[in-house]
Design an enzyme around this catalytic site. Structure first.
Site, PDB file in Angstrom:
ATOM      1  NE  ARG A 100      -3.907  -1.675   0.695  1.00 37.92           N
ATOM      2  CZ  ARG A 100      -4.207  -3.052   0.076  1.00 37.92           C
ATOM      3  NH1 ARG A 100      -2.948  -3.880  -0.274  1.00 37.92           N
ATOM      4  NH2 ARG A 100      -5.641  -3.736   0.043  1.00 37.92           N
ATOM      5  CD  GLU A 148      -5.093   1.255   2.555  1.00 37.51           C
ATOM      6  OE1 GLU A 148      -4.786   1.338   1.163  1.00 37.51           O
ATOM      7  OE2 GLU A 148      -5.638   0.023   2.965  1.00 37.51           O
ATOM      8  CB  SER A 168      -7.961  -1.661   4.807  1.00 43.44           C
ATOM      9  OG  SER A 168      -8.604  -2.994   4.240  1.00 43.44           O
TER      10      SER A 168
HETATM   11  N1  EPU Z   1     -10.545 -10.733  10.467  1.00 43.58           N
HETATM   12  C1  EPU Z   1     -10.462 -10.645  11.973  1.00 43.58           C
HETATM   13  N2  EPU Z   1     -11.506  -9.936  12.154  1.00 43.58           N
HETATM   14  C2  EPU Z   1     -12.738  -8.987  11.464  1.00 43.58           C
HETATM   15  C3  EPU Z   1     -11.819  -9.086  10.277  1.00 43.58           C
HETATM   16  C4  EPU Z   1     -11.007 -10.157   9.408  1.00 43.58           C
HETATM   17  O1  EPU Z   1     -11.029 -12.051  12.600  1.00 43.58           O
HETATM   18  O2  EPU Z   1     -13.056  -8.229  11.576  1.00 43.58           O
HETATM   19  C5  EPU Z   1      -9.239 -11.856  10.008  1.00 43.58           C
HETATM   20  C6  EPU Z   1      -9.757 -13.426   9.536  1.00 43.58           C
HETATM   21  O3  EPU Z   1      -9.160 -14.658  10.299  1.00 43.58           O
HETATM   22  C7  EPU Z   1     -10.026 -13.147   7.931  1.00 43.58           C
HETATM   23  C8  EPU Z   1      -8.430 -11.832   8.404  1.00 43.58           C
HETATM   24  O4  EPU Z   1      -8.746 -11.477   9.302  1.00 43.58           O
HETATM   25  O5  EPU Z   1      -9.522 -14.157   7.399  1.00 43.58           O
HETATM   26  C9  EPU Z   1      -7.877 -11.465   6.456  1.00 43.58           C
HETATM   27  O6  EPU Z   1      -9.038 -10.878   7.113  1.00 43.58           O
HETATM   28  P1  EPU Z   1     -10.228 -10.288   5.019  1.00 43.58           P
HETATM   29  O7  EPU Z   1      -9.602 -11.324   4.276  1.00 43.58           O
HETATM   30  O8  EPU Z   1     -10.766  -9.541   4.615  1.00 43.58           O
HETATM   31  O9  EPU Z   1      -8.137  -9.436   4.667  1.00 43.58           O
HETATM   32  P2  EPU Z   1      -7.402  -8.283   5.316  1.00 43.58           P
HETATM   33  O10 EPU Z   1      -6.063  -8.553   5.260  1.00 43.58           O
HETATM   34  O11 EPU Z   1      -8.453  -7.929   6.470  1.00 43.58           O
HETATM   35  C10 EPU Z   1      -6.484  -7.062   3.647  1.00 43.58           C
HETATM   36  C11 EPU Z   1      -7.171  -5.918   2.558  1.00 43.58           C
HETATM   37  C12 EPU Z   1      -7.567  -5.584   1.449  1.00 43.58           C
HETATM   38  C13 EPU Z   1      -8.562  -6.760   0.771  1.00 43.58           C
HETATM   39  C14 EPU Z   1      -8.001  -8.078   1.394  1.00 43.58           C
HETATM   40  C15 EPU Z   1      -8.168  -9.524   0.372  1.00 43.58           C
HETATM   41  C16 EPU Z   1      -5.131  -4.763   3.728  1.00 43.58           C
HETATM   42  C17 EPU Z   1      -4.808  -3.088   4.777  1.00 43.58           C
HETATM   43  N3  EPU Z   1      -6.632  -4.656   3.216  1.00 43.58           N
HETATM   44  O12 EPU Z   1      -7.602  -6.911   4.107  1.00 43.58           O
HETATM   45  O13 EPU Z   1      -8.237  -4.584   1.104  1.00 43.58           O
HETATM   46  O14 EPU Z   1      -9.491  -6.916  -0.293  1.00 43.58           O
HETATM   47  O15 EPU Z   1      -6.661  -8.024   2.201  1.00 43.58           O
HETATM   48  O16 EPU Z   1      -6.918  -9.901   0.290  1.00 43.58           O
HETATM   49  O17 EPU Z   1      -4.496  -4.853   2.836  1.00 43.58           O
HETATM   50  C18 EPU Z   1      -8.257  -2.508   1.443  1.00 43.58           C
HETATM   51  O18 EPU Z   1      -6.958  -1.857   1.149  1.00 43.58           O
HETATM   52  O19 EPU Z   1      -8.214  -1.267   1.551  1.00 43.58           O
HETATM   53  C19 EPU Z   1      -8.617  -3.020   1.007  1.00 43.58           C
HETATM   54  C20 EPU Z   1     -10.570  -3.746   1.540  1.00 43.58           C
END
Ligand code: EPU
Length: 350
Positions: free
Chosen positions: A164, A346, A246
């Site tokens: 990012r 972010e 995010s």
């Molecule tokens: N999780 C929780 N509680 C929550 C949210 C997440 O426990 O409320 C845990 C879960 O275990 C889940 C894991 O975190 O499996 C990962 O969550 P998710 O797959 O939703 O991905 P993320 O790491 O929260 C990142 C990116 C997103 C992108 C997704 C999918 C960043 C900051 N965010 O989110 O990007 O869509 O992976 O690849 O890296 C963005 O940048 O705006 C964005 C939405």
């Protein structure tokens, strides 16, 4: 060229925050930008580049001249045995370009479907989702230097992509002239879409789709459809519930720090990285601190993804940038007190 005074920005930011631009110019072509820069008063005034407004928090009216980038256009630049090179104008809607490339038979961007914003914003924060980052599909971009008026192109190495992050997020300072924040306007972006196409379906949610459907050889359209379905289920549509995706980056820690946290919180969601560090799921950290579904004024923590802050007041009674930042700071404090980790926002705070 028309300089519009006192322009409401609520329709132009995905949080739906109320703020105004003191002056706004719509940039539909490189020529429009050159015209702005050839006007002595406009050339001298500070500028703010607005793309899709999907990664900003407006904390007040915007005093710098707002350049609203509306440069359109999409084309196949060349097809070579190993890749398609596709170009899009910075003002094109990101998701439209993803859908168009897949429909045209130039796959490779499908994992990045439904990310809000414009093409010009994509390299700035090196957007990423479901196992693919923009840098994996990036060829080059064209930009214009706001100080000199000169056009230039950058390849991937020159963009200095990180998680990012890119050269466009860093201001040049002192001896370090690396950094183009506030200085460059991206006008066109070219994507390198490798041939033969190979599915990227290693992300947990995509593996689950394969298992659910029994389809273990998905096509680009299958991945596109799955990503759209996953995002629709997990992330709020900003047109219905304002948000900026995010709100924090996923932090990285050393294996020792991670082991320390696991000893106290065995369930922490963590991923080992290629460089030996460990990435933690910020959404999990925020949820563990009890923030999921909570609100401060009209700023809320989304109840299905704690990493997303939302506008609970809608368009009629919208959240303010101040409320969003108050909630963000309260979350940062909780996570720091419990885990000793500083979450980094972010979006760009304006
Ligand atoms: N999780 C929780 N509680 C929550 C949210 C997440 O426990 O409320 C845990 C879960 O275990 C889940 C894991 O975190 O499996 C990962 O969550 P998710 O797959 O939703 O991905 P993320 O790491 O929260 C990142 C990116 C997103 C992108 C997704 C999918 C960043 C900051 N965010 O989110 O990007 O869509 O992976 O690849 O890296 C963005 O940048 O705006 C964005 C939405």
């Amino acid at each position: 060229m028309i300089v519009e005074p006192n322009v409401p920005l609520q329709p132009y930011n995905s949080f739906g925050i109320v703020a105004r631009a003191q002056q706004l110019v719509r940039i539909a072509s490189e020529a429009d930008l050159h015209q702005v820069l050839s006007d002595p008063a406009l050339r001298a005034s500070p500028k703010f580049v607005l793309g899709g407004g999907s990664n900003i928090v407006l904390t007040g009216d915007v005093k710098p001249l707002v350049l609203k980038i509306e440069i359109m256009g999409r084309r196949l630049v060349e097809e070579v045995p190993k890749a398609w090179v596709v170009e899009a104008g910075a003002g094109e809607n990101w998701h439209d370009i993803v859908r168009w490339t897949v429909a045209q038979g130039f796959p490779g961007l499908e994992n990045l479907a439904m990310i809000p914003g414009t093409v010009g914003g994509a390299p700035v924060q090196n957007i990423g989702a479901y196992g693919v980052e923009l840098q994996d599909r990036f060829h080059s971009l064209d930009a214009i230097d706001l100080e000199t008026g000169r056009s230039f192109s950058l390849d991937a190495a020159q963009c200095a992509f990180g998680y990012r992050d890119s050269v466009f997020k860093h201001a040049a300072s002192g001896d370090n002239d690396f950094g183009l924040a506030g200085r460059a306007v991206i006008t066109r972006v070219r994507f390198l879409l490798p041939k033969p196409w190979k599915a990227v379906a290693t992300y947990f949610d995509l593996e689950r789709k394969m298992a659910e459907t029994g389809n273990f050889t998905p096509s680009p359209v299958d991945i596109f459809d799955w990503v759209c379905a996953i995002r629709t289920a997990k992330l709020p549509d900003w047109r219905v519930l304002g948000n900026a995706g995010s709100f924090f980056k996923n932090p990285t820690v050393t294996p020792e720090q991670c082991a320390d946290i696991i000893a106290r919180d065995p369930k922490i969601v963590h991923y080992p990285m290629a460089d030996g560090s460990i990435k933690l799921a910020a959404g999990w950290l925020i949820e563990a601190c009890g923030w999921k579904g909570k609100s401060v004024g009209n700023a809320g923590v989304y109840d299905r993804q704690a990493l997303v802050l939302v506008n609970r007041g809608g368009n009629a009674n919208p959240v303010t940038g101040g409320e969003v930042m108050t909630l963000a700071k309260a979350i940062q404090t909780s996570v720091y007190e419990r885990f000793g980790i500083r979450l980094e926002p972010e979006p760009v705070v304006v």
